[in-house]
Write an enzyme that holds these catalytic residues in place. Structure first.
Site, short mmCIF file in Angstrom:
data_model
loop_
_atom_site.label_atom_id
_atom_site.label_comp_id
_atom_site.label_asym_id
_atom_site.label_seq_id
_atom_site.Cartn_x
_atom_site.Cartn_y
_atom_site.Cartn_z
N HIS A 1 0.68 -1.36 0.06
CA HIS A 1 -0.18 0.17 -0.10
C HIS A 1 0.77 0.94 0.44
O HIS A 1 1.93 0.97 0.22
CB HIS A 1 -0.86 -0.06 1.42
N THR B 1 0.31 5.10 1.74
CA THR B 1 -0.10 5.35 2.97
C THR B 1 -1.11 6.99 3.03
O THR B 1 -1.76 6.86 3.17
CB THR B 1 0.32 6.28 4.20
N GLU C 1 2.29 -1.10 4.70
CA GLU C 1 2.40 0.78 3.90
C GLU C 1 3.50 1.14 3.64
O GLU C 1 4.24 1.81 4.46
CB GLU C 1 1.71 1.19 5.21
N HIS D 1 -2.93 -2.72 -3.57
CA HIS D 1 -4.73 -3.09 -2.65
C HIS D 1 -4.88 -2.79 -4.35
O HIS D 1 -5.81 -2.62 -4.05
CB HIS D 1 -4.00 -1.49 -2.37
N ASP E 1 -3.33 2.16 -5.05
CA ASP E 1 -2.33 2.16 -4.25
C ASP E 1 -1.82 0.90 -4.39
O ASP E 1 -1.73 -0.37 -4.48
CB ASP E 1 -2.05 2.92 -2.68
#
Length: 305
Positions: free
Chosen positions: A47, A49, A112, A184, A194
């Site tokens: 991912h 953030t 992340e 993601h 992302d």
């Protein structure tokens, strides 16, 4: 949080579901659904953030009222914060599906990366984040997202981030039976973008999972090759012979790590890949860790890649 520069992948290792290595810290999150089922996790989800800093993103993911969490967050300087042990389910994927599975949280480790995501260019030519910060042009990538058709602007990932992401994923693959590495954007393509085209996702999983990259889209992002340095851990490798009658091979650098099936015997020749203290990761018919007290090294130069 500590500052850091690039740290090679050989310094990261999983032990008791926690990451060990330089510039790694633990900030516990209460946001979890309990333990994974047996033989899981087997998936890694990458991912960004879309936040303003590593600290602010960790604050959100460790807040019990946020209903979000991830196992790891990686800062732009390469610092890594772990928030959940990797045998616990995090809340990072949301409504998601991939190759017949739904609720990907139940199968996956969430990573992340501190990154603002997609940017917009204003009338003055400035590149703006969704929260109003201006990004220097050197931190901007123009590329086509895998789920879009037109070029847009994206916040660049740093070399340190990419190298540490590779190192972390490598450590996870060595500890768990990781079969899938996805973004993601691939498990929730309608609502998520992302990590986006500024991250070398295809190359990352090709190297870690030993799969071929499909015919590439011409993004030409220079950051895609920055984890080469993490992969080239040792240029001058050594050969070693076993001096014990039999020698156990383990999954990590210490007696706390489980034994790998099969022993090596006295006189067997091993190739040393890397070292941590009195332990060495070696290659023979497979790879694993042995105590250096039971091997004798012989120098042997190998060509760099």
């Amino acid at each position: 949080m500590p500052t850091s520069s690039f740290v090679p992948s050989s310094t990261l290792v999983m032990k008791s579901h926690l990451l060990n290595g330089p510039n790694v810290s633990f900030s516990p999150s209460p946001n979890s659904s309990g333990s994974f089922d047996e033989d899981l996790p087997d998936t890694i989800v990458i991912h960004f953030t879309a936040g303003s800093s590593l600290v602010s993103s960790v604050d959100v993911m460790t807040n019990p009222d946020s209903n979000v969490s991830a196992h790891f967050a990686i800062g732009r300087n390469g610092d890594i914060v772990q928030m959940l042990p990797t045998n616990k389910i995090a809340w990072h994927a949301g409504k998601s599906s991939y190759k017949g599975r739904t609720n990907i949280n139940r199968y996956s480790i969430g990573i992340e990366l501190d990154n603002a995501g997609q940017l917009t260019q204003n009338s003055r030519g400035e590149f703006k984040t969704w929260f109003g910060k201006t990004c220097p042009q050197d931190d901007v990538v123009e590329a086509v997202h895998r789920n879009q058709t037109a070029k847009t602007y994206w916040h660049k990932f740093t070399d340190e981030q990419i190298a540490r992401t590779y190192a972390l994923c490598k450590a996870l693959c060595q500890r768990y039976h990781i079969k899938v590495i996805v973004g993601h954007e691939e498990i929730a393509p309608v609502r998520k973008i992302d990590p986006g085209p500024a991250f070398p996702l295809d190359e990352l999983r090709a190297r870690l999972l030993n799969i071929k990259i499909e015919p590439a889209r011409e993004t030409k992002i220079s950051a895609q090759s920055t984890f080469n340095s993490a992969e080239r851990e040792v240029v001058s490798k050594k050969r070693a012979s076993v001096n014990a009658s039999t020698l156990n091979v383990r999954s990590g650098p210490g007696t706390d790590f489980e034994k790998i099936n099969g022993e090596v015997n006295k006189g067997d020749m091993l190739t040393i890949i890397e070292k941590q203290g009195e332990w060495a990761r070696v290659s023979y018919t497979t790879t694993g860790w042995v105590n250096t007290r039971y091997i004798n090294e012989v120098s042997e130069k190998l060509p760099s890649k």
